[in-house]
Design a protein around this motif. Structure first.
Motif, PDB file in Angstrom:
ATOM      1  N   GLU A  73      -6.970  -0.825  45.035  1.00 41.51           N
ATOM      2  CA  GLU A  73      -7.674   0.195  44.272  1.00 41.51           C
ATOM      3  C   GLU A  73      -8.279   1.165  45.278  1.00 41.51           C
ATOM      4  O   GLU A  73      -9.096   0.767  46.112  1.00 41.51           O
ATOM      5  CB  GLU A  73      -8.766  -0.418  43.392  1.00 41.51           C
ATOM      6  N   PRO A  74      -7.904   2.454  45.225  1.00 41.26           N
ATOM      7  CA  PRO A  74      -8.270   3.361  46.316  1.00 41.26           C
ATOM      8  C   PRO A  74      -9.705   3.857  46.318  1.00 41.26           C
ATOM      9  O   PRO A  74     -10.189   4.367  47.334  1.00 41.26           O
ATOM     10  CB  PRO A  74      -7.308   4.542  46.125  1.00 41.26           C
ATOM     11  N   GLY A  75     -10.420   3.705  45.193  1.00 41.37           N
ATOM     12  CA  GLY A  75     -11.790   4.197  45.118  1.00 41.37           C
ATOM     13  C   GLY A  75     -12.803   3.090  45.324  1.00 41.37           C
ATOM     14  O   GLY A  75     -12.849   2.135  44.553  1.00 41.37           O
ATOM     15  N   VAL A  76     -13.622   3.224  46.373  1.00 49.58           N
ATOM     16  CA  VAL A  76     -14.609   2.189  46.707  1.00 49.58           C
ATOM     17  C   VAL A  76     -15.999   2.820  46.790  1.00 49.58           C
ATOM     18  O   VAL A  76     -16.233   3.690  47.645  1.00 49.58           O
ATOM     19  CB  VAL A  76     -14.284   1.517  48.056  1.00 49.58           C
ATOM     20  N   PRO A  77     -16.941   2.424  45.931  1.00 49.56           N
ATOM     21  CA  PRO A  77     -18.293   2.987  46.022  1.00 49.56           C
ATOM     22  C   PRO A  77     -18.937   2.656  47.368  1.00 49.56           C
ATOM     23  O   PRO A  77     -18.793   1.539  47.876  1.00 49.56           O
ATOM     24  CB  PRO A  77     -19.044   2.302  44.878  1.00 49.56           C
ATOM     25  N   ARG A  78     -19.621   3.620  47.922  1.00 47.65           N
ATOM     26  CA  ARG A  78     -20.295   3.388  49.205  1.00 47.65           C
ATOM     27  C   ARG A  78     -21.681   2.791  49.012  1.00 47.65           C
ATOM     28  O   ARG A  78     -22.263   2.246  49.934  1.00 47.65           O
ATOM     29  CB  ARG A  78     -20.403   4.705  49.985  1.00 47.65           C
ATOM     30  N   GLU A  79     -22.232   2.917  47.809  1.00 48.34           N
ATOM     31  CA  GLU A  79     -23.551   2.367  47.532  1.00 48.34           C
ATOM     32  C   GLU A  79     -23.617   1.929  46.076  1.00 48.34           C
ATOM     33  O   GLU A  79     -22.864   2.425  45.239  1.00 48.34           O
ATOM     34  CB  GLU A  79     -24.639   3.402  47.825  1.00 48.34           C
ATOM     35  N   VAL A  80     -24.512   1.016  45.780  1.00 48.79           N
ATOM     36  CA  VAL A  80     -24.691   0.556  44.399  1.00 48.79           C
ATOM     37  C   VAL A  80     -25.694   1.493  43.732  1.00 48.79           C
ATOM     38  O   VAL A  80     -26.898   1.272  43.771  1.00 48.79           O
ATOM     39  CB  VAL A  80     -25.177  -0.913  44.349  1.00 48.79           C
ATOM     40  N   ASP A  81     -25.181   2.568  43.122  1.00 52.79           N
ATOM     41  CA  ASP A  81     -26.054   3.541  42.480  1.00 52.79           C
ATOM     42  C   ASP A  81     -26.077   3.321  40.972  1.00 52.79           C
ATOM     43  O   ASP A  81     -25.559   2.323  40.466  1.00 52.79           O
ATOM     44  CB  ASP A  81     -25.620   4.970  42.839  1.00 52.79           C
ATOM     45  N   CYS A  84     -22.649   2.654  39.372  1.00 52.50           N
ATOM     46  CA  CYS A  84     -22.133   1.301  39.596  1.00 52.50           C
ATOM     47  C   CYS A  84     -22.826   0.302  38.684  1.00 52.50           C
ATOM     48  O   CYS A  84     -22.187  -0.593  38.129  1.00 52.50           O
ATOM     49  CB  CYS A  84     -22.341   0.901  41.056  1.00 52.50           C
ATOM     50  N   LYS A  85     -24.131   0.471  38.522  1.00 55.33           N
ATOM     51  CA  LYS A  85     -24.897  -0.470  37.706  1.00 55.33           C
ATOM     52  C   LYS A  85     -24.474  -0.442  36.243  1.00 55.33           C
ATOM     53  O   LYS A  85     -24.606  -1.450  35.535  1.00 55.33           O
ATOM     54  CB  LYS A  85     -26.394  -0.166  37.821  1.00 55.33           C
ATOM     55  N   THR A  86     -23.964   0.698  35.784  1.00 52.39           N
ATOM     56  CA  THR A  86     -23.534   0.791  34.389  1.00 52.39           C
ATOM     57  C   THR A  86     -22.035   0.593  34.234  1.00 52.39           C
ATOM     58  O   THR A  86     -21.479   0.796  33.151  1.00 52.39           O
ATOM     59  CB  THR A  86     -23.931   2.166  33.794  1.00 52.39           C
ATOM     60  N   GLY A  87     -21.349   0.214  35.324  1.00 49.76           N
ATOM     61  CA  GLY A  87     -19.928  -0.085  35.245  1.00 49.76           C
ATOM     62  C   GLY A  87     -19.019   1.115  35.312  1.00 49.76           C
ATOM     63  O   GLY A  87     -17.819   1.010  35.048  1.00 49.76           O
ATOM     64  N   GLY A 139      -3.558   5.899  32.840  1.00 47.53           N
ATOM     65  CA  GLY A 139      -3.195   5.738  31.436  1.00 47.53           C
ATOM     66  C   GLY A 139      -4.130   4.788  30.706  1.00 47.53           C
ATOM     67  O   GLY A 139      -4.539   5.045  29.566  1.00 47.53           O
ATOM     68  N   ILE A 140      -4.464   3.684  31.343  1.00 45.84           N
ATOM     69  CA  ILE A 140      -5.374   2.708  30.721  1.00 45.84           C
ATOM     70  C   ILE A 140      -6.730   3.344  30.463  1.00 45.84           C
ATOM     71  O   ILE A 140      -7.301   3.236  29.370  1.00 45.84           O
ATOM     72  CB  ILE A 140      -5.509   1.457  31.609  1.00 45.84           C
ATOM     73  N   HIS A 141      -7.258   4.033  31.473  1.00 48.02           N
ATOM     74  CA  HIS A 141      -8.581   4.649  31.347  1.00 48.02           C
ATOM     75  C   HIS A 141      -8.566   5.755  30.287  1.00 48.02           C
ATOM     76  O   HIS A 141      -9.473   5.850  29.453  1.00 48.02           O
ATOM     77  CB  HIS A 141      -9.012   5.205  32.705  1.00 48.02           C
ATOM     78  N   ALA A 142      -7.503   6.585  30.296  1.00 50.45           N
ATOM     79  CA  ALA A 142      -7.422   7.688  29.337  1.00 50.45           C
ATOM     80  C   ALA A 142      -7.316   7.179  27.905  1.00 50.45           C
ATOM     81  O   ALA A 142      -7.992   7.684  26.998  1.00 50.45           O
ATOM     82  CB  ALA A 142      -6.225   8.581  29.673  1.00 50.45           C
ATOM     83  N   CYS A 143      -6.468   6.176  27.693  1.00 48.16           N
ATOM     84  CA  CYS A 143      -6.287   5.653  26.336  1.00 48.16           C
ATOM     85  C   CYS A 143      -7.533   4.921  25.838  1.00 48.16           C
ATOM     86  O   CYS A 143      -7.835   4.942  24.635  1.00 48.16           O
ATOM     87  CB  CYS A 143      -5.053   4.750  26.270  1.00 48.16           C
ATOM     88  N   ARG A 277     -10.233   9.771  37.231  1.00 46.26           N
ATOM     89  CA  ARG A 277      -9.554   8.600  37.785  1.00 46.26           C
ATOM     90  C   ARG A 277      -9.601   7.433  36.809  1.00 46.26           C
ATOM     91  O   ARG A 277      -8.966   7.469  35.762  1.00 46.26           O
ATOM     92  CB  ARG A 277     -10.145   8.245  39.158  1.00 46.26           C
ATOM     93  N   TYR A 278     -10.406   6.391  37.106  1.00 48.94           N
ATOM     94  CA  TYR A 278     -10.377   5.146  36.330  1.00 48.94           C
ATOM     95  C   TYR A 278     -11.448   4.226  36.880  1.00 48.94           C
ATOM     96  O   TYR A 278     -12.004   4.449  37.959  1.00 48.94           O
ATOM     97  CB  TYR A 278      -9.012   4.433  36.480  1.00 48.94           C
ATOM     98  N   CYS A 279     -11.739   3.164  36.146  1.00 47.86           N
ATOM     99  CA  CYS A 279     -12.607   2.090  36.670  1.00 47.86           C
ATOM    100  C   CYS A 279     -12.305   0.821  35.879  1.00 47.86           C
ATOM    101  O   CYS A 279     -11.949   0.869  34.702  1.00 47.86           O
ATOM    102  CB  CYS A 279     -14.093   2.446  36.586  1.00 47.86           C
ATOM    103  N   ASN A 280     -12.429  -0.304  36.564  1.00 45.57           N
ATOM    104  CA  ASN A 280     -12.245  -1.630  35.942  1.00 45.57           C
ATOM    105  C   ASN A 280     -10.871  -1.808  35.298  1.00 45.57           C
ATOM    106  O   ASN A 280     -10.735  -2.435  34.250  1.00 45.57           O
ATOM    107  CB  ASN A 280     -13.346  -1.861  34.878  1.00 45.57           C
TER     108      ASN A 280
END
Length: 335
Positions: A73-81, A84-87, A139-143, A277-280
């Motif tokens: 997964e190419p996107g990596v948060p640099r800090e827990v902001d 991130c806390k809300t997913g 596609g998953i995130h958009a749908c 992009r996407y998440c989870n």
């Protein structure tokens, strides 16, 4: 080729790269040196649709070991902001993202990445499928953002790689009918192959005329439109086509400013949603691929060794085929 092999940090893994897909954004950076506010100021490695094999793990990594095959997964948060806390970590303003300036991508022999964002592939999921999880995730995130569910009537605007993964996912999520529009007859044929129920080849019709054709083939206006081109006329079509009370999701990125019939959308309560992009999505995608509930293999139409990367990029630039895949491991003999 001549870059030193990086050493993984405590929570990182070193990977020998295998398959890397070429995205339209990679070509855009190569040709134009920027996308919006993201400007290439220094030499940058491209590539963000990738899979590889773990070679070395950092001291704090416990869920992976050398020899594991992983999707990245190419996107990596640099800090827990707060995001991130809300997913919704994809919205973190400080996120690291492969091949987005100034962050290097993974189109190389060896690459190090956060271990938490490397996902082990089951034996029955290939490296190529692992690399395709990145566009599939869009596609998953958009749908999900669109609310596709059992019986949905869906209009997908654009039949490029992202349009196609939205067709695949919409059908998987229970859409009763999916109609796809595009200028290209060959791309619409590919949409049929991956599950589209109807296709419309757009020539020089007005947005309202295209919207009328969408309604005609579906037998009703779609509750959901997924716009994958970013073209002004297509966004206008999306608004006109979507049923009152429905949802238009904007996936394609075009000019910063576009003219749209916003009053039409407002008075008909058409929800307009963006995605970034996407998440989870990687665990979901891996589960779907492993269970063979979806098939993304038809998306790959061209394959090149890393040594022919320029040829691969030229092929993508010309719009040939659908997804061009680069093979970074010269020892691999798989077809």
């Amino acid at each position: 080729e001549n870059r030193p092999v990086p050493e993984p940090g405590p929570n990182e893994v070193l990977l020998r790269m295998h398959s890397v897909g070429i995205c339209g954004s990679d070509v855009h950076y190569w040709q134009h040196g920027r996308i919006g506010d993201f400007v290439v100021k220094d030499p940058m490695v491209l590539g963000h649709e990738a899979s590889g094999t773990v070679v070395k793990v950092g001291s704090g990594v416990t869920h992976l070991k050398p020899g594991d095959r992983v999707a990245i997964e190419p996107g990596v948060p640099r800090e827990v902001d707060e995001f991130c806390k809300t997913g919704r970590y994809n919205l973190s303003p400080t996120i690291f993202f492969c091949a987005t300036p100034p962050d290097d991508g993974n189109l190389c022999r060896y690459y190090k990445h956060s271990a938490s964002y490397c996902y082990k592939l089951p034996d029955n999921v290939s490296f190529e499928e692992g690399a395709l999880i990145e566009p599939l995730s869009v596609g998953i995130h958009a749908c999900k953002r669109a609310g596709v569910t059992l019986g949905s009537k869906v209009f997908v605007s654009g039949s490029g790689p992202i349009g196609l993964v939205n067709v695949i996912v919409a059908k998987m999520m229970g859409a009763a009918a999916v109609v796809v529009t595009d200028l290209s007859a060959s791309r619409l044929q590919k949409a049929k192959e991956v599950g589209a129920d109807f296709t419309i080849q757009v020539k020089n019709e007005t947005p309202k005329e295209v919207a009328s054709k969408v309604e005609s083939v579906l037998g009703c206006m779609p509750e959901i439109t997924v716009e994958c081109t970013g073209v002004q006329a297509c966004i206008q079509t999306g608004i006109y086509a979507t049923r009152s009370g429905g949802t238009l999701v904007l996936v394609g990125l075009g000019p910063e400013m576009v003219t749209v019939p916003i009053v039409n959308a407002a008075v008909r309560e058409v929800d307009i949603r963006g995605i970034f992009r996407y998440c989870n999505t990687w665990p979901v995608a891996i589960a779907l691929l492993a269970s063979k509930r979806i098939n993304v293999k038809p998306l790959v139409t061209h394959r090149f060794p890393l040594e022919k990367a320029l040829e691969a990029f030229e092929t993508t630039k010309r719009g040939e085929g659908v997804k061009v895949m680069l093979k970074c491991d010269p020892t691999d003999q798989s077809p």
